[in-house]
Design an enzyme around this catalytic site. Structure first.
Site, PDB file in Angstrom:
ATOM      1  N   ASP A   1      -7.119  -0.142  -0.622  1.00  0.00           N
ATOM      2  CA  ASP A   1      -7.235   0.794  -1.741  1.00  0.00           C
ATOM      3  C   ASP A   1      -8.283   1.847  -1.467  1.00  0.00           C
ATOM      4  O   ASP A   1      -8.215   2.957  -1.987  1.00  0.00           O
ATOM      5  CB  ASP A   1      -7.547   0.045  -3.036  1.00  0.00           C
ATOM      6  CG  ASP A   1      -6.295  -0.650  -3.524  1.00  0.00           C
ATOM      7  OD1 ASP A   1      -6.010  -1.758  -3.044  1.00  0.00           O
ATOM      8  OD2 ASP A   1      -5.568  -0.049  -4.345  1.00  0.00           O
TER       9      ASP A   1
HETATM   10  O1  MRU Z   1      -3.489  -3.810  -8.153  1.00  0.00           O
HETATM   11  P1  MRU Z   1      -2.489  -3.247  -7.196  1.00  0.00           P
HETATM   12  O2  MRU Z   1      -1.189  -3.970  -7.194  1.00  0.00           O
HETATM   13  O3  MRU Z   1      -2.334  -1.751  -7.343  1.00  0.00           O
HETATM   14  O4  MRU Z   1      -3.147  -3.499  -5.764  1.00  0.00           O
HETATM   15  C1  MRU Z   1      -2.468  -3.083  -4.619  1.00  0.00           C
HETATM   16  C2  MRU Z   1      -3.201  -3.379  -3.365  1.00  0.00           C
HETATM   17  O5  MRU Z   1      -4.272  -3.928  -3.347  1.00  0.00           O
HETATM   18  C3  MRU Z   1      -2.572  -2.864  -2.099  1.00  0.00           C
HETATM   19  O6  MRU Z   1      -2.884  -3.691  -1.024  1.00  0.00           O
HETATM   20  C4  MRU Z   1      -3.085  -1.444  -1.805  1.00  0.00           C
HETATM   21  O7  MRU Z   1      -3.025  -0.635  -2.930  1.00  0.00           O
HETATM   22  C5  MRU Z   1      -2.316  -0.816  -0.710  1.00  0.00           C
HETATM   23  S1  MRU Z   1      -0.629  -0.482  -1.145  1.00  0.00           S
HETATM   24  C6  MRU Z   1       0.075   0.296   0.194  1.00  0.00           C
END
Ligand code: MRU
Length: 375
Positions: free
Chosen positions: A252
């Site tokens: 993220d």
């Molecule tokens: O809470 P989320 O489902 O948005 O978290 C998603 C993640 O942690 C993913 O690993 C990250 O955003 C990368 S998605 C290509």
């Protein structure tokens, strides 16, 4: 047919409601930045790249609608300020993933340039914004395919498979559902599978939101990729017993020193990978690298409602693997009154990461032991 979390044509944006997967494939129409803010906050769309793209495109649709209603200002500066205000608002939806803030910054810069020209009009600023937002959708798929290729090649080169096919563990959902298409970490798995180098993909269920069991497992089944679902608590035993070549996760936000914020549980997997001699790779587009954040301790971690841990939600089970998609139930799995800690992400220290896979190649630590991410 490839899975599509985002369906877009000029003036129309639809997202696959990910809270209903894997049981119901329902597309919701988003017509404004306000619609997008709520869809992101409520996790109907999630995943760092998908959040950024949906936010940008929802505002594009809003601008089209305003024009169709005859309400688009002719004054370039007014449209610029409108776009600024909406982007600032969209960025407040979820704080940890940097892609949305990065996209907003780039779009603002572009709109600023479009509004500055002598011939600038409200319509020209709107058109420039829409074209740039649409480009993000196209670029993301191309970048993910390159991430997949680079990651797969790195694994084949660096993991001791003795010419054998590899077993990979992944966490959360980083696939077509989290991006414009193909995916990042799941893109690496797709690429390994496509060139015959994948024996088995393991995915964690990823409590508490179950992006692994609901979304990644769904994508793996959809694409006919050999895969096994485990609970998060089984990861240590899996790495101890099942000859896992690499753990590949998304991100993220990657700080300038390589510390990486990703779905809660990622940090634990990095420790397990190091202990068991498996490689640990982070796969993310360069838009996830935040050179303005020095290290992981500066990353804001989103806290989510305790009820995501204390309750589970799903459609009524009818037996034999069938569910009733019209009857959703919420079941409490914790006592009333218990306090709940629910950070949505954690930070994996750079020290535990072997490589950061981007669309332009895999970054490894230099001879000084640090990542150099200005790429
Ligand atoms: O809470 P989320 O489902 O948005 O978290 C998603 C993640 O942690 C993913 O690993 C990250 O955003 C990368 S998605 C290509």
């Amino acid at each position: 047919m490839a899975l599509q979390a985002i369906k877009y044509s000029r003036g129309e944006l639809r997202i696959l409601d990910q809270t209903k997967l894997p049981h119901q494939e329902q597309y919701d129409s988003l017509r404004s930045s306000n619609d997008a803010w709520h869809a992101i906050k409520n996790m109907r769309v999630r995943g760092a790249p998908a959040i950024a793209i949906v936010a940008a495109l929802a505002l594009a649709v809003e601008l089209e609608i305003i024009q169709a209603d005859g309400k688009l200002s002719e004054i370039a500066e007014e449209i610029k300020l409108f776009v600024y205000e909406k982007l600032d608002y969209l960025v407040t939806s979820r704080p940890t993933a940097v892609n949305l803030a990065d996209a907003a910054g780039k779009l603002k810069k572009l709109v600023d340039g479009a509004a500055a020209g002598k011939e600038a009009t409200g319509e020209k600023v709107k058109d420039a914004y829409i074209l740039a937002a649409e480009e993000m959708l196209v670029d993301d798929v191309r970048d993910n395919e390159n991430i997949g290729r680079h990651g797969a090649e790195w694994i084949i080169r660096n993991c001791d498979g003795g010419g054998m096919k590899t077993r990979i563990l992944t966490h959360c959902n980083t696939g077509s559902l989290a991006t414009a298409g193909y995916g990042t970490a799941l893109g690496v798995i797709r690429s390994l599978h496509a060139n015959g180098s994948l024996e088995l993909a393991f995915c964690t269920e990823t409590r508490p939101y179950n992006q692994g069991s609901r979304l990644t497992a769904y994508e793996l089944v959809h694409d006919d990729i050999p895969a096994v679902l485990i609970t998060d608590s089984m990861a240590a035993a899996l790495l101890q017993q099942e000859n896992i070549a690499a753990v590949v996760v998304g991100a993220d936000r990657v700080a300038a020193n390589g510390d990486t914020a990703n779905k809660i549980g990622t940090y634990a997997l990095s420790i397990l990978a190091r202990h068991h001699g498996a490689k640990f790779l982070v796969a993310a587009p360069r838009t996830t690298i935040d050179l303005g954040t020095a290290s992981g301790k500066d990353i804001i971690i989103e806290m989510r409602p305790g009820e995501e841990v204390g309750r589970v939600r799903g459609p009524r089970d009818c037996g034999g693997g069938e569910v009733d998609p019209d009857c959703w139930e919420t079941v409490s799995i914790a006592p009333k009154g218990i306090k709940i800690w629910n950070p949505s992400f954690d930070v994996t220290p750079a020290e535990l990461i072997d490589g950061i896979v981007t669309e332009v190649g895999v970054v490894e630590k230099g001879s000084d032991g640090s990542f150099h991410l200005n790429i």
